[in-house]
Enzyme design. Structure first.
Site, PDB file in Angstrom:
ATOM      1  N   ARG A   7       0.833  -1.201   0.000  1.00  0.00           N
ATOM      2  CA  ARG A   7       0.000   0.000   0.000  1.00  0.00           C
ATOM      3  C   ARG A   7       0.863   1.244   0.000  1.00  0.00           C
ATOM      4  O   ARG A   7       1.974   1.253   0.517  1.00  0.00           O
ATOM      5  CB  ARG A   7      -0.884   0.032   1.255  1.00  0.00           C
ATOM      6  CG  ARG A   7      -2.063  -0.896   1.170  1.00  0.00           C
ATOM      7  CD  ARG A   7      -3.223  -0.319   0.389  1.00  0.00           C
ATOM      8  NE  ARG A   7      -3.803   0.820   1.092  1.00  0.00           N
ATOM      9  CZ  ARG A   7      -3.921   2.034   0.567  1.00  0.00           C
ATOM     10  NH1 ARG A   7      -3.507   2.315  -0.640  1.00  0.00           N
ATOM     11  NH2 ARG A   7      -4.469   3.005   1.255  1.00  0.00           N
ATOM     12  N   ARG A  63       2.448   3.295 -16.386  1.00  0.00           N
ATOM     13  CA  ARG A  63       2.749   2.679 -17.680  1.00  0.00           C
ATOM     14  C   ARG A  63       4.006   3.262 -18.329  1.00  0.00           C
ATOM     15  O   ARG A  63       4.618   2.635 -19.177  1.00  0.00           O
ATOM     16  CB  ARG A  63       1.561   2.825 -18.619  1.00  0.00           C
ATOM     17  CG  ARG A  63       0.382   1.953 -18.242  1.00  0.00           C
ATOM     18  CD  ARG A  63      -0.601   1.749 -19.361  1.00  0.00           C
ATOM     19  NE  ARG A  63      -1.665   2.695 -19.547  1.00  0.00           N
ATOM     20  CZ  ARG A  63      -2.611   3.035 -18.679  1.00  0.00           C
ATOM     21  NH1 ARG A  63      -2.585   2.576 -17.474  1.00  0.00           N
ATOM     22  NH2 ARG A  63      -3.569   3.858 -18.996  1.00  0.00           N
ATOM     23  N   CYS A  75      -7.414   2.667 -12.660  1.00  0.00           N
ATOM     24  CA  CYS A  75      -7.722   3.814 -11.803  1.00  0.00           C
ATOM     25  C   CYS A  75      -9.198   3.803 -11.400  1.00  0.00           C
ATOM     26  O   CYS A  75     -10.047   3.319 -12.148  1.00  0.00           O
ATOM     27  CB  CYS A  75      -7.472   5.127 -12.542  1.00  0.00           C
ATOM     28  SG  CYS A  75      -5.763   5.485 -12.888  1.00  0.00           S
ATOM     29  N   GLU A  78     -11.904   7.427  -5.057  1.00  0.00           N
ATOM     30  CA  GLU A  78     -12.187   7.131  -3.657  1.00  0.00           C
ATOM     31  C   GLU A  78     -13.606   7.600  -3.339  1.00  0.00           C
ATOM     32  O   GLU A  78     -14.142   8.481  -4.015  1.00  0.00           O
ATOM     33  CB  GLU A  78     -11.215   7.883  -2.745  1.00  0.00           C
ATOM     34  CG  GLU A  78      -9.839   7.294  -2.679  1.00  0.00           C
ATOM     35  CD  GLU A  78      -9.791   5.972  -1.924  1.00  0.00           C
ATOM     36  OE1 GLU A  78     -10.516   5.791  -0.930  1.00  0.00           O
ATOM     37  OE2 GLU A  78      -9.012   5.113  -2.353  1.00  0.00           O
ATOM     38  N   ARG A  90      -3.944   7.093  -4.008  1.00  0.00           N
ATOM     39  CA  ARG A  90      -3.662   5.878  -3.243  1.00  0.00           C
ATOM     40  C   ARG A  90      -3.311   4.748  -4.206  1.00  0.00           C
ATOM     41  O   ARG A  90      -3.826   4.699  -5.323  1.00  0.00           O
ATOM     42  CB  ARG A  90      -4.869   5.486  -2.399  1.00  0.00           C
ATOM     43  CG  ARG A  90      -5.162   6.450  -1.261  1.00  0.00           C
ATOM     44  CD  ARG A  90      -6.471   6.071  -0.574  1.00  0.00           C
ATOM     45  NE  ARG A  90      -6.723   6.822   0.633  1.00  0.00           N
ATOM     46  CZ  ARG A  90      -7.324   8.002   0.677  1.00  0.00           C
ATOM     47  NH1 ARG A  90      -7.732   8.592  -0.442  1.00  0.00           N
ATOM     48  NH2 ARG A  90      -7.520   8.609   1.828  1.00  0.00           N
ATOM     49  N   TYR A 108       4.073   6.041   2.425  1.00  0.00           N
ATOM     50  CA  TYR A 108       3.179   7.193   2.467  1.00  0.00           C
ATOM     51  C   TYR A 108       4.026   8.449   2.344  1.00  0.00           C
ATOM     52  O   TYR A 108       4.975   8.630   3.106  1.00  0.00           O
ATOM     53  CB  TYR A 108       2.352   7.188   3.764  1.00  0.00           C
ATOM     54  CG  TYR A 108       1.375   6.039   3.765  1.00  0.00           C
ATOM     55  CD1 TYR A 108       0.086   6.221   3.303  1.00  0.00           C
ATOM     56  CD2 TYR A 108       1.771   4.767   4.159  1.00  0.00           C
ATOM     57  CE1 TYR A 108      -0.810   5.160   3.255  1.00  0.00           C
ATOM     58  CE2 TYR A 108       0.891   3.697   4.114  1.00  0.00           C
ATOM     59  CZ  TYR A 108      -0.399   3.905   3.659  1.00  0.00           C
ATOM     60  OH  TYR A 108      -1.270   2.851   3.594  1.00  0.00           O
ATOM     61  N   ARG A 116      -1.694   6.871   7.765  1.00  0.00           N
ATOM     62  CA  ARG A 116      -1.237   5.717   8.515  1.00  0.00           C
ATOM     63  C   ARG A 116      -0.027   6.064   9.383  1.00  0.00           C
ATOM     64  O   ARG A 116       1.087   5.603   9.136  1.00  0.00           O
ATOM     65  CB  ARG A 116      -0.879   4.567   7.565  1.00  0.00           C
ATOM     66  CG  ARG A 116      -2.049   3.908   6.851  1.00  0.00           C
ATOM     67  CD  ARG A 116      -3.049   3.223   7.777  1.00  0.00           C
ATOM     68  NE  ARG A 116      -2.503   2.252   8.671  1.00  0.00           N
ATOM     69  CZ  ARG A 116      -2.436   0.944   8.445  1.00  0.00           C
ATOM     70  NH1 ARG A 116      -2.897   0.454   7.311  1.00  0.00           N
ATOM     71  NH2 ARG A 116      -1.918   0.135   9.324  1.00  0.00           N
TER      72      ARG A 116
END
Length: 121
Positions: A7, A63, A75, A78, A90, A108, A116
């Site tokens: 992540r 890409r 894609c 959110e 994200r 992050y 986080r």
């Protein structure tokens, strides 16, 4: 080897194509580098943006990375939750790896470190 999810997230200061592409490339490249991931071991990459990012598809940046041309990338947006972190990209990268779940390094950057704090070193 097993499949793991890596992540990451980053933010941009403004919704401009080059800014979004550069931030995405930086994030994805760091995710792969710190975890020792070769593009051949990537199953897929899912990118999401907050609804205030409309200038480009972040997948375009992935890409364009050397050796990543054939990595499946997608894609999405959110959920637009009031008060959520704006201008955020994200990433969920699915990879074949020998890294254990607890040893995966999630990345992050920028304001996204707020998402986080428990994973910050």
């Amino acid at each position: 080897m097993t499949v793991r999810g890596l992540r990451g997230a980053t933010t941009v200061e403004r919704d401009e194509e080059q800014t979004v592409l550069q931030a995405t490339e930086s994030l994805v490249a760091e995710m792969a580098e710190v975890n020792g991931i070769d593009p051949q071991d990537i199953i897929s990459v899912l990118l999401s943006t907050t609804t205030d990012i409309k200038s480009t598809f972040p997948a375009k940046a992935v890409r364009m990375i050397e050796g990543w041309k054939y990595v499946p990338v997608m894609c999405t947006n959110e959920i637009d939750v009031p008060g959520s972190l704006p201008l955020c990209i994200r990433v969920l990268m699915h990879v074949n790896t020998d890294i254990t779940q607890q040893d995966v390094k999630h990345i992050y950057q920028n304001e996204a470190v707020k998402l986080r704090p428990d994973l910050q070193q």
